[in-house]
Design an enzyme around this catalytic site. Sequence first.
Site, PDB file in Angstrom:
ATOM      1  N   CYS A 118       0.540  -1.148  -0.125  1.00 44.10           N
ATOM      2  CA  CYS A 118       0.303   0.287   0.106  1.00 44.10           C
ATOM      3  C   CYS A 118       1.283   1.146   0.120  1.00 44.10           C
ATOM      4  CB  CYS A 118      -1.100   0.183   1.696  1.00 44.10           C
ATOM      5  SG  CYS A 118      -2.111  -1.658   0.911  1.00 44.10           S
ATOM      6  N   HIS A 258      -3.803   7.139   2.639  1.00 41.38           N
ATOM      7  CA  HIS A 258      -4.040   6.321   1.884  1.00 41.38           C
ATOM      8  C   HIS A 258      -5.804   5.124   2.502  1.00 41.38           C
ATOM      9  CE1 HIS A 258      -4.422   1.489   0.949  1.00 41.38           C
ATOM     10  NE2 HIS A 258      -3.440   1.459   2.452  1.00 41.38           N
ATOM     11  N   ASN A 288     -10.291  -0.483  -0.035  1.00 38.10           N
ATOM     12  CA  ASN A 288      -8.525  -0.411   0.024  1.00 38.10           C
ATOM     13  C   ASN A 288      -8.083  -0.736  -1.809  1.00 38.10           C
ATOM     14  OD1 ASN A 288      -5.833  -0.307   0.399  1.00 38.10           O
ATOM     15  ND2 ASN A 288      -5.995  -1.354   2.324  1.00 38.10           N
TER      16      ASN A 288
HETATM   17  O1  UT7 Z   1      -3.741  -1.156   3.455  1.00 39.28           O
HETATM   18  C1  UT7 Z   1      -2.963  -1.292   4.628  1.00 39.28           C
HETATM   19  C2  UT7 Z   1      -3.245  -2.953   4.608  1.00 39.28           C
HETATM   20  N1  UT7 Z   1      -4.572  -2.535   6.039  1.00 39.28           N
HETATM   21  C3  UT7 Z   1      -5.411  -2.161   6.500  1.00 39.28           C
HETATM   22  O2  UT7 Z   1      -4.776  -1.543   7.690  1.00 39.28           O
HETATM   23  C4  UT7 Z   1      -6.435  -2.403   7.373  1.00 39.28           C
HETATM   24  C5  UT7 Z   1      -6.615  -2.966   8.940  1.00 39.28           C
HETATM   25  N2  UT7 Z   1      -7.482  -3.071   9.780  1.00 39.28           N
HETATM   26  C6  UT7 Z   1      -9.048  -3.507   9.715  1.00 39.28           C
HETATM   27  O3  UT7 Z   1      -9.430  -2.857   8.843  1.00 39.28           O
HETATM   28  C7  UT7 Z   1      -9.306  -3.594  10.682  1.00 39.28           C
HETATM   29  O4  UT7 Z   1      -8.589  -4.879  11.770  1.00 39.28           O
HETATM   30  C8  UT7 Z   1     -10.784  -4.675   9.634  1.00 39.28           C
HETATM   31  C9  UT7 Z   1     -11.754  -4.275   9.170  1.00 39.28           C
HETATM   32  C10 UT7 Z   1      -9.947  -5.582   9.317  1.00 39.28           C
HETATM   33  C11 UT7 Z   1     -11.294  -5.930  11.331  1.00 39.28           C
HETATM   34  O5  UT7 Z   1     -11.641  -5.182  11.685  1.00 39.28           O
HETATM   35  P1  UT7 Z   1     -11.875  -5.129  13.700  1.00 39.28           P
HETATM   36  O6  UT7 Z   1     -12.811  -4.044  14.500  1.00 39.28           O
HETATM   37  O7  UT7 Z   1     -10.096  -4.847  13.797  1.00 39.28           O
HETATM   38  O8  UT7 Z   1     -12.603  -6.379  13.786  1.00 39.28           O
HETATM   39  P2  UT7 Z   1     -11.905  -7.401  14.342  1.00 39.28           P
HETATM   40  O9  UT7 Z   1     -10.980  -8.074  13.445  1.00 39.28           O
HETATM   41  O10 UT7 Z   1     -11.385  -7.536  15.647  1.00 39.28           O
HETATM   42  O11 UT7 Z   1     -13.021  -8.764  14.824  1.00 39.28           O
HETATM   43  C12 UT7 Z   1     -13.678  -8.146  15.471  1.00 39.28           C
HETATM   44  C13 UT7 Z   1     -15.273  -8.918  15.099  1.00 39.28           C
HETATM   45  C14 UT7 Z   1     -15.528 -10.776  15.369  1.00 39.28           C
HETATM   46  O12 UT7 Z   1     -15.972 -11.488  15.516  1.00 39.28           O
HETATM   47  P3  UT7 Z   1     -16.132 -12.084  17.066  1.00 39.28           P
HETATM   48  O13 UT7 Z   1     -14.544 -12.661  17.258  1.00 39.28           O
HETATM   49  O14 UT7 Z   1     -15.846 -10.134  18.027  1.00 39.28           O
HETATM   50  O15 UT7 Z   1     -17.280 -12.428  17.877  1.00 39.28           O
HETATM   51  C15 UT7 Z   1     -14.818 -11.041  14.297  1.00 39.28           C
HETATM   52  O16 UT7 Z   1     -15.059 -12.775  13.477  1.00 39.28           O
HETATM   53  O17 UT7 Z   1     -16.130  -8.780  14.049  1.00 39.28           O
HETATM   54  C16 UT7 Z   1     -16.091 -10.219  13.134  1.00 39.28           C
HETATM   55  N3  UT7 Z   1     -16.078  -9.824  11.913  1.00 39.28           N
HETATM   56  C17 UT7 Z   1     -16.813  -9.079  11.191  1.00 39.28           C
HETATM   57  N4  UT7 Z   1     -18.514  -9.341  11.381  1.00 39.28           N
HETATM   58  C18 UT7 Z   1     -18.161  -9.061  10.076  1.00 39.28           C
HETATM   59  C19 UT7 Z   1     -14.584  -9.624  10.990  1.00 39.28           C
HETATM   60  N5  UT7 Z   1     -14.879  -9.518   9.717  1.00 39.28           N
HETATM   61  C20 UT7 Z   1     -16.446  -8.970   9.648  1.00 39.28           C
HETATM   62  C21 UT7 Z   1     -17.561  -9.188   8.314  1.00 39.28           C
HETATM   63  N6  UT7 Z   1     -18.642  -9.205   8.804  1.00 39.28           N
HETATM   64  N7  UT7 Z   1     -16.556  -8.940   7.075  1.00 39.28           N
END
Ligand code: UT7
Length: 331
Positions: A118, A258, A288
Amino acid sequence: MPEQGRTRARILGTGCYVPEKILTNADLERIVETTDEWITTRTGIKERHVAAPDQASSDLACEAAVRALDAAGVKATELDLIVVATVTPDTFFPSTGCRVQDRLGAPQAAAFDLSAACSGFVFGLHLLRGMVETGVAKRVLLVGVETLTKITDYTDRGTCVLFGDGAGAVVLGPDSSGPGILSSRIGSAGQYGDMLCMPGGGSRHPATCETVKNRLHYLHMKGNEVFKLAVRGMEEVSRGVMEDANLTPDDMTLLIPHQANIRMITATADRLGMPMEKVFVNIHKYGNTSSASVPIALDEAVRSRRVKSGDILGLVAFGGGLTWGATALRW
Ligand code: UT7
């Protein structure tokens, strides 16, 4: 006041291109267990563009490049260098840069690819700034392009809602009248490489039936861990380039970060003390797009006249590697 007389690398023109097909959050609700509400509140993304099966990165790159060349008033035959920042090249080799060179008709230009995920576009600006300032290159095309949907695992809801395809391009040349790149920095932390990677297909895990079965040819990400490092990294490198150019956040007209997650963008702006009115956001439309995200946003900002002559812009990115970089420039 603009410092005249000193040769700086200046962006002479910008262009972007995204493929026609749109994948909405409602479409994703039918593919994985997710909701429009979760995607919107956790990421800010509403839709993303998806390349057609017969569209490769060089196809997107050429469309963006033609628009940037046109905006710059530069002919392809005048280019002496073409750099394509991508982690989704048409093929391992030849480079996507060489494909673009051929398609544009720029036989005198050297061409190669740059791999910094990225951060690829801001890495490219840092590299080319030096080459243009020293006269090593005079007319340079820099493209950030990705077809990330081709390496996205549509069974993994943690990643498949995030990524989209697109290309952004700029033409750079020397300028001694004031505008141009004021400062730039890049950085890397290879110890975190596995946080965001595509494990298969390289010399570590060459393609086999096993690697395909184990889904190693898809993008893998520990989103949560990347998120925290990214916010801190983007703040630090933004402060770094401002310091190098004797600027404060108040001096910046527009920050173009970004576009990975709206929460990352607002947290970075918050830490820099910049109001969101001074931050460019288009993540809702594209998701993204990795190395394409900053140049697509820059092109939209320019074409919508959010950027005017004399404005001070900050570009900042963070991504796989891990890598990060920022640029401060006077338009
Ligand atoms: O380009 C540079 C590199 N990329 C990034 O910078 C991405 C950086 N990261 C992020 O944007 C975020 O971490 C994400 C959007 C990927 C994830 O958001 P988060 O708030 O960090 O969620 P999490 O991974 O901690 O997951 C929280 C919950 C989980 O459920 P439990 O375990 O709490 O029951 C996940 O299973 O959200 C769940 N979850 C979803 N639920 C519905 C994860 N993805 C989804 C989804 N829909 N698509």
